[in-house]
Scaffold this active site. Sequence first.
Site, PDB file in Angstrom:
ATOM      1  N   SER A  38      -9.842   2.234  -7.068  1.00  0.00           N
ATOM      2  CA  SER A  38      -9.140   1.123  -6.437  1.00  0.00           C
ATOM      3  C   SER A  38     -10.137   0.080  -5.916  1.00  0.00           C
ATOM      4  O   SER A  38     -10.885  -0.491  -6.697  1.00  0.00           O
ATOM      5  CB  SER A  38      -8.219   1.648  -5.331  1.00  0.00           C
ATOM      6  N   ASP A 182      -2.872   2.409 -10.015  1.00  0.00           N
ATOM      7  CA  ASP A 182      -3.964   2.693  -9.089  1.00  0.00           C
ATOM      8  C   ASP A 182      -4.543   4.097  -9.284  1.00  0.00           C
ATOM      9  O   ASP A 182      -3.818   5.089  -9.276  1.00  0.00           O
ATOM     10  CB  ASP A 182      -3.438   2.546  -7.652  1.00  0.00           C
TER      11      ASP A 182
END
Length: 304
Positions: A38, A182
């Site tokens: 991320s 993600d």
Amino acid sequence: MRALVISGGGSKGAFAGGVAQYLIEGLGKEYDIFVGTSTGSLLISHLALGKLDKIKEIYSNVNQKSIFNSCPFVVKKKYGIDEISINHWNVVRNFFQGKKTFGESENLRNLIEESLTFEEFQQLQANSPDVVITVSNLSLNQVEYKSIKECDYDDFCDWIWVSANYIPFMSLVRKNGCEYADGGLGSIVPIEEAIRRGATEVDVVVLHTEVNYMNRVPSRNPFELLTSMLSFILDRIEHQNIRIGKLVANQKNAIINLYYTPTILTVNSLIFNKKKMTLWWKKGYLYAKNKNIESMPIIPDLKE
């Protein structure tokens, strides 16, 4: 081999940048492997290039418009505290356009391509440090790790973007026939992957406090309820990743150095505030500096 691992954490990535700056510039550490999830994936390419001032400038100036082309929430100040609520117009418009998420983060994809040039990508590919991005393949129900050595420029920029897309608030990306999101949904602190790739010493920046100092206040709207639920899930994943990482390190005789945030930086890492992120970078640098000074052995004075 030495590795640097940076966890997910949205805007808190500014703190990780400060920690990394001290480790690289203050201690002169050189890393063979960089693994990010991320926000960590947004940092590691520039860290591997040694362009700390450049990525610091980016993290010190990013805002909501830098990330979202369709932001799913609005931020209001109430009694000096940031309060978030749903941006009903943007959410409804997204659904009418056939989107699968509340918001869209195509601006972030543009920012990634602007900040990491093709020439810098070629330089990274040609040099020895491996840069590895963590993504979640929702279609195959598995975590995947994308090395810069195995990608072309456009794909690598895509994987960085995918890794940072915190669904359902950011874009869901369809690539190679699969839906991706993600990397933190599967591996928010990818210590195990760094060791699997041969690391014998791993510096890990965890964008969370080591001990839970906070009881969440009751949710005031559906958006806050959803963010609280996802935060709970990601916290559980984080603790599991760290436990597994320590177990694997013990089995492989690897050393892990953990850098947690010493205080709660924010309760919503989707709020990108330039002033706060600039401060967090400084805090990260000073925290890493103090932590390493405290861990230095005391050499007795042998003078008579």
